[in-house]
Scaffold this motif. Structure first.
Motif, PDB file in Angstrom:
ATOM      1  N   VAL A 126       0.257  20.448 -67.347  1.00  0.00           N
ATOM      2  CA  VAL A 126      -1.039  20.718 -67.974  1.00  0.00           C
ATOM      3  C   VAL A 126      -1.749  19.615 -68.896  1.00  0.00           C
ATOM      4  CG1 VAL A 126      -0.522  23.303 -67.709  1.00  0.00           C
ATOM      5  CG2 VAL A 126      -0.213  22.064 -69.904  1.00  0.00           C
ATOM      6  N   GLU A 127      -2.942  19.516 -68.810  1.00  0.00           N
ATOM      7  CA  GLU A 127      -3.752  18.556 -69.993  1.00  0.00           C
ATOM      8  C   GLU A 127      -4.134  19.591 -71.126  1.00  0.00           C
ATOM      9  OE1 GLU A 127      -4.444  15.432 -69.789  1.00  0.00           O
ATOM     10  OE2 GLU A 127      -3.246  15.046 -68.275  1.00  0.00           O
ATOM     11  N   ILE A 128      -4.005  19.390 -72.162  1.00  0.00           N
ATOM     12  CA  ILE A 128      -4.500  19.892 -73.286  1.00  0.00           C
ATOM     13  C   ILE A 128      -5.416  19.126 -74.200  1.00  0.00           C
ATOM     14  CG2 ILE A 128      -4.066  21.246 -75.432  1.00  0.00           C
ATOM     15  CD1 ILE A 128      -1.356  21.763 -74.161  1.00  0.00           C
ATOM     16  N   GLY A 129      -6.590  19.497 -74.100  1.00  0.00           N
ATOM     17  CA  GLY A 129      -7.773  18.843 -75.009  1.00  0.00           C
ATOM     18  C   GLY A 129      -9.008  18.664 -74.052  1.00  0.00           C
ATOM     19  N   GLY A 130     -10.037  18.019 -74.762  1.00  0.00           N
ATOM     20  CA  GLY A 130     -11.250  17.601 -73.894  1.00  0.00           C
ATOM     21  C   GLY A 130     -11.764  18.809 -73.376  1.00  0.00           C
ATOM     22  N   ASP A 131     -11.902  18.715 -71.852  1.00  0.00           N
ATOM     23  CA  ASP A 131     -12.613  19.568 -70.996  1.00  0.00           C
ATOM     24  C   ASP A 131     -11.743  20.666 -70.283  1.00  0.00           C
ATOM     25  OD1 ASP A 131     -11.839  17.816 -69.265  1.00  0.00           O
ATOM     26  OD2 ASP A 131     -13.877  17.626 -68.226  1.00  0.00           O
ATOM     27  N   ALA A 132     -10.236  20.371 -70.534  1.00  0.00           N
ATOM     28  CA  ALA A 132      -9.203  20.973 -69.847  1.00  0.00           C
ATOM     29  C   ALA A 132      -8.977  22.216 -70.763  1.00  0.00           C
ATOM     30  CB  ALA A 132      -7.937  20.321 -69.956  1.00  0.00           C
ATOM     31  N   MET A 133      -8.622  23.302 -69.986  1.00  0.00           N
ATOM     32  CA  MET A 133      -8.455  24.619 -70.575  1.00  0.00           C
ATOM     33  C   MET A 133      -7.113  25.441 -69.958  1.00  0.00           C
ATOM     34  SD  MET A 133     -11.041  28.125 -70.977  1.00  0.00           S
ATOM     35  CE  MET A 133     -11.997  27.156 -72.062  1.00  0.00           C
ATOM     36  N   VAL A 134      -6.225  25.762 -70.835  1.00  0.00           N
ATOM     37  CA  VAL A 134      -4.962  26.516 -70.416  1.00  0.00           C
ATOM     38  C   VAL A 134      -4.572  27.746 -70.818  1.00  0.00           C
ATOM     39  CG1 VAL A 134      -2.478  25.875 -70.709  1.00  0.00           C
ATOM     40  CG2 VAL A 134      -3.718  24.167 -70.398  1.00  0.00           C
ATOM     41  N   PHE A 135      -4.497  28.669 -69.932  1.00  0.00           N
ATOM     42  CA  PHE A 135      -4.077  30.130 -70.298  1.00  0.00           C
ATOM     43  C   PHE A 135      -2.721  30.177 -70.309  1.00  0.00           C
ATOM     44  CE2 PHE A 135      -8.111  31.428 -67.816  1.00  0.00           C
ATOM     45  CZ  PHE A 135      -8.899  31.215 -69.089  1.00  0.00           C
ATOM     46  N   ALA A 136      -2.159  30.919 -71.502  1.00  0.00           N
ATOM     47  CA  ALA A 136      -0.843  31.613 -71.650  1.00  0.00           C
ATOM     48  C   ALA A 136      -0.585  32.947 -71.973  1.00  0.00           C
ATOM     49  CB  ALA A 136      -0.076  30.580 -72.717  1.00  0.00           C
ATOM     50  N   PRO A 137       0.408  33.483 -71.926  1.00  0.00           N
ATOM     51  CA  PRO A 137       0.935  34.982 -71.960  1.00  0.00           C
ATOM     52  C   PRO A 137       0.701  35.038 -73.570  1.00  0.00           C
ATOM     53  CG  PRO A 137       2.402  34.273 -70.427  1.00  0.00           C
ATOM     54  CD  PRO A 137       1.704  33.071 -70.907  1.00  0.00           C
ATOM     55  N   ALA A 138       0.706  36.370 -73.847  1.00  0.00           N
ATOM     56  CA  ALA A 138       0.716  36.824 -75.264  1.00  0.00           C
ATOM     57  C   ALA A 138       2.046  36.324 -76.007  1.00  0.00           C
ATOM     58  CB  ALA A 138       0.390  38.534 -75.253  1.00  0.00           C
ATOM     59  N   TYR A 139       2.119  36.644 -77.178  1.00  0.00           N
ATOM     60  CA  TYR A 139       3.223  35.917 -77.659  1.00  0.00           C
ATOM     61  C   TYR A 139       3.743  36.894 -79.013  1.00  0.00           C
ATOM     62  CZ  TYR A 139       5.738  32.090 -80.410  1.00  0.00           C
ATOM     63  OH  TYR A 139       6.728  31.383 -81.124  1.00  0.00           O
ATOM     64  N   GLY A 140       5.006  37.176 -79.103  1.00  0.00           N
ATOM     65  CA  GLY A 140       5.459  37.670 -80.392  1.00  0.00           C
ATOM     66  C   GLY A 140       5.655  39.489 -80.547  1.00  0.00           C
ATOM     67  N   SER A 141       5.543  40.079 -79.468  1.00  0.00           N
ATOM     68  CA  SER A 141       5.354  41.467 -79.764  1.00  0.00           C
ATOM     69  C   SER A 141       6.854  42.042 -79.562  1.00  0.00           C
ATOM     70  CB  SER A 141       4.639  42.120 -78.646  1.00  0.00           C
ATOM     71  OG  SER A 141       3.437  41.693 -78.465  1.00  0.00           O
ATOM     72  N   PRO A 142       7.310  42.908 -80.647  1.00  0.00           N
ATOM     73  CA  PRO A 142       8.558  43.637 -80.696  1.00  0.00           C
ATOM     74  C   PRO A 142       8.577  44.615 -79.552  1.00  0.00           C
ATOM     75  CG  PRO A 142       7.524  44.176 -82.479  1.00  0.00           C
ATOM     76  CD  PRO A 142       6.508  43.271 -81.977  1.00  0.00           C
ATOM     77  N   PHE A 143       7.597  45.281 -79.192  1.00  0.00           N
ATOM     78  CA  PHE A 143       7.496  46.532 -78.368  1.00  0.00           C
ATOM     79  C   PHE A 143       6.948  46.529 -77.112  1.00  0.00           C
ATOM     80  CE2 PHE A 143       7.094  47.885 -82.830  1.00  0.00           C
ATOM     81  CZ  PHE A 143       8.184  48.482 -82.857  1.00  0.00           C
ATOM     82  N   ILE A 144       7.195  47.282 -76.351  1.00  0.00           N
ATOM     83  CA  ILE A 144       7.000  47.469 -75.132  1.00  0.00           C
ATOM     84  C   ILE A 144       5.927  48.685 -74.981  1.00  0.00           C
ATOM     85  CG2 ILE A 144       7.086  47.447 -72.404  1.00  0.00           C
ATOM     86  CD1 ILE A 144       7.597  44.856 -73.409  1.00  0.00           C
ATOM     87  N   LEU A 145       4.676  48.636 -74.317  1.00  0.00           N
ATOM     88  CA  LEU A 145       4.114  50.026 -74.059  1.00  0.00           C
ATOM     89  C   LEU A 145       3.890  50.359 -72.447  1.00  0.00           C
ATOM     90  CD1 LEU A 145       0.897  50.056 -76.635  1.00  0.00           C
ATOM     91  CD2 LEU A 145       2.707  51.950 -76.394  1.00  0.00           C
ATOM     92  N   ASP A 146       4.219  51.364 -72.433  1.00  0.00           N
ATOM     93  CA  ASP A 146       4.221  51.692 -70.771  1.00  0.00           C
ATOM     94  C   ASP A 146       2.913  52.366 -70.669  1.00  0.00           C
ATOM     95  OD1 ASP A 146       4.381  54.534 -71.633  1.00  0.00           O
ATOM     96  OD2 ASP A 146       6.213  54.753 -71.050  1.00  0.00           O
ATOM     97  N   SER A 147       2.560  52.880 -69.313  1.00  0.00           N
ATOM     98  CA  SER A 147       1.155  53.333 -68.809  1.00  0.00           C
ATOM     99  C   SER A 147       0.962  54.481 -69.554  1.00  0.00           C
ATOM    100  CB  SER A 147       1.242  53.285 -67.403  1.00  0.00           C
ATOM    101  OG  SER A 147       2.016  54.429 -66.845  1.00  0.00           O
ATOM    102  N   GLU A 148       1.729  55.258 -70.004  1.00  0.00           N
ATOM    103  CA  GLU A 148       1.374  56.528 -70.840  1.00  0.00           C
ATOM    104  C   GLU A 148       1.560  56.532 -72.349  1.00  0.00           C
ATOM    105  OE1 GLU A 148       4.258  59.205 -69.337  1.00  0.00           O
ATOM    106  OE2 GLU A 148       3.457  59.409 -67.208  1.00  0.00           O
ATOM    107  N   GLY A 149       1.394  55.327 -72.676  1.00  0.00           N
ATOM    108  CA  GLY A 149       1.465  55.099 -74.079  1.00  0.00           C
ATOM    109  C   GLY A 149       2.706  55.273 -75.233  1.00  0.00           C
ATOM    110  N   ASN A 150       3.938  55.382 -74.417  1.00  0.00           N
ATOM    111  CA  ASN A 150       5.152  55.231 -74.927  1.00  0.00           C
ATOM    112  C   ASN A 150       5.625  53.995 -75.266  1.00  0.00           C
ATOM    113  OD1 ASN A 150       5.449  58.193 -74.160  1.00  0.00           O
ATOM    114  ND2 ASN A 150       5.750  57.697 -72.265  1.00  0.00           N
ATOM    115  N   ARG A 151       6.287  54.066 -76.649  1.00  0.00           N
ATOM    116  CA  ARG A 151       6.401  52.499 -77.068  1.00  0.00           C
ATOM    117  C   ARG A 151       8.029  52.478 -77.331  1.00  0.00           C
ATOM    118  NH1 ARG A 151       3.687  49.988 -82.580  1.00  0.00           N
ATOM    119  NH2 ARG A 151       5.290  51.183 -83.460  1.00  0.00           N
ATOM    120  N   ARG A 152       8.529  51.500 -76.901  1.00  0.00           N
ATOM    121  CA  ARG A 152       9.853  51.253 -76.919  1.00  0.00           C
ATOM    122  C   ARG A 152      10.109  49.661 -77.290  1.00  0.00           C
ATOM    123  NH1 ARG A 152      11.586  48.073 -72.923  1.00  0.00           N
ATOM    124  NH2 ARG A 152      10.552  48.496 -70.794  1.00  0.00           N
TER     125      ARG A 152
END
Length: 523
Positions: A126-152
């Protein structure tokens, strides 16, 4: 056999290198797949020269009159002293350093305005800077939320599944870093499993560990095994994402980590995590000035260690619910702040990381996506070059969601189209499409439509475009159900990218040696 070996071995069959795979599921739009976005839409400049100059002057004043506090890292203090900082000892292992206006900005000038982060699959670099744009996933969450709102609590299996989802998405260009915290692995060892998982299950670029200087060094050493030491010395292959301790503090773990990445010529992101009314002013202009000051100091440190080391200016601007004190994400004021930070970064000729698919919702619902759209569009319009948190962010960053991950990826795909801009040519003006049938005639079967029917519009993988009757017959599935089916199908059909067996064995041996050399630590 170690836990990570057991997960890796079933897929250690050897295959030759290949191009980035085309997705075989609806909505892939393979004609849009690129290693990174080259934006064709202009950035939006919200402020004029006078206002920008006032923000910059306030950032300089913060550093000159209040200063930054540095803790437990005398080497960093000495670097800034030699560069002209005014050092005042304020405790046994703490110093306040003040900087003459313009000094920190001048130190930042040797950082590159654009650079390449190499991926182990060169087609994914990837190029980073200028007119280049890079998408990356979220970062740092300790929990997983399922589709019903249950957190583990998140596990290594979750971490690897999310890496696989990121690898499978044509709309994410970067594998990210700590996509979630694998809490089933000791704190002092999990960085090895996380870096290995990025290497083993993805061939996109990735971030390394920053939680301790020795873990940063391990991350870089694993890249030397993967790429070769000479290649790593000449190229950016890994980055660290560093937070200041706002307001106006840099602790020794952070500064030593920054110096570790910079000394190796690797990239670093310098991010003040600013919560309005808590660690920064409630007014966005003040937050922008503070963010600029803190981030510039991090960038300047990299250049004192190794001039030319890649570094990103960064901003994480957030509001608070001033009735309860709870953080809020995806609100309009930080979106405006992101537009300002884009202008400030361009004036400094530095790459920018800011914004993302932010939300405080506890479900991937209407609140989640409306907040995400507010924040993500600000990133697109401000000219951000590296957008962390582009997929999966829920619960104010405390939780990752598989459903939100694929919903965000779908939005990222739409942004690929938006950022390509609008072409005006004889072909796109399409006079012949109207002329072929004349007044009153349907255009669905014209030659022009047939030439463009595969590429004319973004084909969402999640949206339902069917008539009501068809939707009713098919079970009345909403976005949540479609997202669940999508991530489950993606993981079911996932295939790992090729990794040379000798490199894989060397990485696993390095991990085993490191883990055996220290007892487990869970805090």
């Amino acid at each position: 056999m170690s836990q990570i070996e057991a997960k890796a071995n079933p897929r250690r069959r050897s295959r030759g290198p290949r191009k980035p795979p085309r997705s075989n599921i609806p909505g892939a739009n393979p004609w849009l797949e690129v290693p990174y976005i080259t934006r064709k839409v202009p950035t939006y400049d919200i402020l004029g020269e006078e206002s920008l100059a006032r923000i910059e002057a306030t950032a300089d004043r913060i550093l000159a009159e209040i200063g930054m506090e540095f803790r437990e890292d005398p080497e960093t203090v000495e670097l800034f002293r030699r560069a002209g900082g005014e050092v005042r000892q304020i405790g046994p292992e703490a110093s306040n350093i003040r900087f003459e206006p313009g000094l920190i900005r001048q130190l930042c000038t040797t950082a590159p305005g654009r650079f390449r982060q190499a991926a182990r699959n060169p087609a994914r670099s990837v190029e980073i800077g200028g007119d280049a744009m890079v998408f990356a996933p979220a970062y740092g969450s300790p929990f997983i939320l399922d589709s019903e709102g249950n957190r583990r609590y998140a596990t290594l299996d979750d971490f690897q599944s999310l890496v696989k989802l990121g690898q499978s998405s044509p709309w994410l260009h970067h594998s990210g870093g700590t996509i979630c915290e694998p809490t089933d692995i000791p704190v002092n060892k999990r960085h090895l499993d996380m870096v290995y998982s990025h290497i083993r299950f993805s061939d996109k670029p990735f971030l390394g560990s920053i939680t301790a200087p020795e873990r940063a060094a391990d991350s870089i050493e694993m890249c030397r095994i993967l790429f070769g030491a000479d290649f790593v010395d000449r190229n950016c292959v890994i980055m660290g994402n560093f937070n200041t301790t706002s307001p106006l503090v840099l602790d020794g773990v952070t500064t030593r980590g920054i110096r570790t990445y910079a000394a190796a010529g690797q990239g670093s992101i310098h991010l003040p995590f600013l919560l309005g009314g808590a660690v920064t002013p409630v007014t966005m202009a003040g937050s922008c000035a503070q963010s600029l000051a803190e981030s510039m100091v991090g960038v300047a440190l990299t250049q004192l260690v190794r001039p030319g080391a890649p570094a990103l200016l960064a901003a994480f601007l957030s509001s608070l619910d001033l009735r309860s004190g709870s953080p809020t994400f995806g609100t309009p004021e930080p979106a405006l702040g992101s537009l300002v930070m884009g202008q400030l970064a361009r004036r400094m000729n530095l790459p920018l990381r800011c914004s993302g698919n932010f939300s405080t919702s506890k479900l991937p619902d209407a609140q989640a996506m409306s907040q995400s759209m507010m924040s993500m569009m600000a990133a697109a319009q401000c000219g951000a070059n590296y957008i962390l948190h582009a997929a999966g962010f829920l619960d104010g960053l405390l939780s990752m969601s598989y459903e939100k991950f694929v919903m965000d990826c779908d939005l990222a795909g739409a942004l690929h189209v938006y950022l390509r801009g609008l072409e005006v040519s004889d072909e796109t003006l399409a006079f012949d499409a109207l002329a072929e049938g004349g007044p009153g005639m349907h255009l669905f079967g014209t030659e022009h439509t047939l030439r463009h029917y595969e590429t004319a519009y973004y084909d969402s993988a999640l949206s339902d475009y069917t008539p009501w009757e068809t939707w009713d017959d098919n079970g009345r599935n909403g976005a949540m159900a479609r997202a669940t089916a999508r991530w489950q199908s993606t993981l079911e059909h996932y295939e790992p990218p090729h990794l040379d067996e000798a490199i894989d064995e060397a990485l696993l041996a390095f991990i085993a040696q490191k883990k055996e050399a220290m007892p487990d630590a869970w805090h």
